[in-house]
Design a protein around this motif. Structure first.
Motif, short mmCIF file in Angstrom:
data_model
loop_
_atom_site.label_atom_id
_atom_site.label_comp_id
_atom_site.label_asym_id
_atom_site.label_seq_id
_atom_site.Cartn_x
_atom_site.Cartn_y
_atom_site.Cartn_z
N VAL A 71 34.70 41.99 45.06
CA VAL A 71 35.81 41.40 45.79
C VAL A 71 35.71 41.91 47.23
CG1 VAL A 71 38.32 41.24 46.02
CG2 VAL A 71 37.28 41.31 43.73
N GLU A 72 35.49 40.98 48.14
CA GLU A 72 35.37 41.39 49.55
C GLU A 72 36.75 41.67 50.11
OE1 GLU A 72 32.35 39.65 52.22
OE2 GLU A 72 32.21 38.13 50.65
N PRO A 73 36.90 42.76 50.87
CA PRO A 73 38.18 43.03 51.51
C PRO A 73 38.57 41.86 52.41
CG PRO A 73 36.77 44.95 51.62
CD PRO A 73 35.93 43.82 51.08
N MET A 74 39.83 41.47 52.35
CA MET A 74 40.29 40.32 53.13
C MET A 74 40.09 40.53 54.62
SD MET A 74 43.65 38.92 51.24
CE MET A 74 43.41 37.68 50.01
N ALA A 75 40.21 41.74 55.08
CA ALA A 75 40.00 42.00 56.50
C ALA A 75 38.60 41.60 56.93
CB ALA A 75 40.25 43.47 56.82
N MET A 76 37.61 41.73 56.02
CA MET A 76 36.24 41.31 56.32
C MET A 76 36.18 39.80 56.48
SD MET A 76 34.04 43.65 53.72
CE MET A 76 32.44 43.87 54.50
N ALA A 77 36.87 39.09 55.61
CA ALA A 77 36.86 37.63 55.65
C ALA A 77 37.52 37.10 56.92
CB ALA A 77 37.56 37.07 54.41
N PHE A 78 38.47 37.83 57.45
CA PHE A 78 39.18 37.40 58.66
C PHE A 78 38.66 38.09 59.91
CE2 PHE A 78 42.38 36.45 55.36
CZ PHE A 78 42.53 35.10 55.63
N GLY A 79 37.54 38.76 59.82
CA GLY A 79 36.96 39.39 60.99
C GLY A 79 37.50 40.77 61.30
N PHE B 172 42.26 40.85 43.46
CA PHE B 172 41.56 41.73 42.54
C PHE B 172 41.99 41.45 41.10
CE2 PHE B 172 40.48 45.74 40.46
CZ PHE B 172 39.21 45.99 40.99
N ASP B 173 43.30 41.28 40.88
CA ASP B 173 43.83 41.00 39.53
C ASP B 173 43.29 39.66 39.00
OD1 ASP B 173 45.21 43.39 39.65
OD2 ASP B 173 47.15 42.44 40.14
N ALA C 239 40.49 38.24 39.90
CA ALA C 239 39.07 38.44 39.61
C ALA C 239 38.90 39.16 38.27
CB ALA C 239 38.41 39.23 40.74
N ARG C 240 39.73 40.16 37.99
CA ARG C 240 39.65 40.88 36.72
C ARG C 240 39.91 39.91 35.55
NH1 ARG C 240 37.03 44.16 34.40
NH2 ARG C 240 37.35 45.73 36.00
N ASP C 241 40.90 39.03 35.70
CA ASP C 241 41.21 38.05 34.67
C ASP C 241 40.03 37.10 34.43
OD1 ASP C 241 43.09 36.77 32.82
OD2 ASP C 241 43.09 35.11 34.28
N ARG C 242 39.43 36.61 35.51
CA ARG C 242 38.28 35.70 35.39
C ARG C 242 37.08 36.43 34.78
NH1 ARG C 242 39.84 33.63 40.74
NH2 ARG C 242 38.19 34.93 41.57
N LEU C 243 36.88 37.69 35.15
CA LEU C 243 35.79 38.47 34.58
C LEU C 243 36.01 38.67 33.08
CD1 LEU C 243 33.21 39.94 35.58
CD2 LEU C 243 34.58 42.00 35.74
N ASP C 244 37.24 38.97 32.68
CA ASP C 244 37.55 39.13 31.26
C ASP C 244 37.28 37.83 30.48
OD1 ASP C 244 38.28 41.77 31.67
OD2 ASP C 244 40.45 41.36 31.66
N ARG C 245 37.64 36.69 31.07
CA ARG C 245 37.38 35.40 30.41
C ARG C 245 35.88 35.13 30.28
NH1 ARG C 245 41.97 33.04 33.57
NH2 ARG C 245 40.35 32.30 34.96
N TYR D 158 30.00 47.23 30.20
CA TYR D 158 28.95 47.04 31.21
C TYR D 158 29.34 45.99 32.25
CZ TYR D 158 26.27 49.68 27.82
OH TYR D 158 25.84 50.66 26.97
N SER D 159 30.64 45.81 32.46
CA SER D 159 31.09 44.91 33.52
C SER D 159 31.74 45.73 34.62
CB SER D 159 32.04 43.85 32.98
OG SER D 159 33.27 44.41 32.62
N HIS D 160 31.49 45.32 35.84
CA HIS D 160 31.95 46.10 36.99
C HIS D 160 32.64 45.16 37.97
CE1 HIS D 160 29.34 49.34 35.54
NE2 HIS D 160 28.49 48.37 35.27
N LEU D 161 33.78 45.59 38.46
CA LEU D 161 34.54 44.86 39.46
C LEU D 161 34.90 45.86 40.54
CD1 LEU D 161 36.03 42.23 40.28
CD2 LEU D 161 37.99 43.07 38.97
N THR D 162 34.51 45.55 41.77
CA THR D 162 34.75 46.51 42.83
C THR D 162 35.02 45.81 44.15
OG1 THR D 162 33.87 48.51 43.87
CG2 THR D 162 32.29 46.77 43.39
#
Length: 146
Positions: free
Chosen positions: A40-48, A63-64, A66-72, A84-88
């Motif tokens: 998950v890219e920090p939003m500040a990066m996406a907005f410069g 982040f939440d 993304a965690r839900d989609r990763l679990d699915r 063996y799944s990583h979310l960062t």
């Protein structure tokens, strides 16, 4: 030499299915462990980086989700496991390289659109991951939807 530990980096869209299928095939044929990562890219990066507001609540929601989609995704593909799944958070290239080193992965699998022109000059996650990777990288060609 067979691969022992494969790290598959996904964007959690429907487009990641071919990437997971290819990584799974390689995992089975090599008898390798299969790990999954989403960054998950920090939003500040996406907005410069010059956003004059507090984005922490939006970032937590992202982040939440993304965690839900990763679990699915883990439910959809029984070969994958929560263990063996990583979310960062972070910059994808750096985080993928760090995790590959930390987990002693010998192959990273990513999706690639094979873009040309301006998109190629600006780079992509697949291209970023390739440069400086601590192990082999396989870019699975994805179909362009245009």
């Amino acid at each position: 030499m067979p691969y022992n530990h494969i790290l598959v980096a996904v964007d959690l869209t429907e487009e990641c299915d071919p990437v997971i299928h290819r990584a799974r095939e390689l995992s089975v044929s090599n008898g390798a462990k299969l790990s999954l990562v989403h960054i998950v890219e920090p939003m500040a990066m996406a907005f410069g980086g010059d956003v004059p507001m507090d984005l922490s609540q939006l970032q937590q929601q992202q982040f939440d989700q993304a965690r839900d989609r990763l679990d699915r995704l883990i439910i959809k593909y029984p070969e994958l496991s929560k263990e063996y799944s990583h979310l960062t958070y972070g910059q994808p290239r750096q985080e993928i390289h760090h995790l590959a080193k930390e987990q002693t992965c010998d192959l990273i699998v990513v999706g690639s659109h094979g873009r040309h022109g301006l998109a190629l000059l600006l780079g992509s996650t697949a291209n970023d991951v390739l440069h400086g990777a601590p192990c082999d990288v396989l870019a699975v060609r994805l179909q362009n939807k245009s």
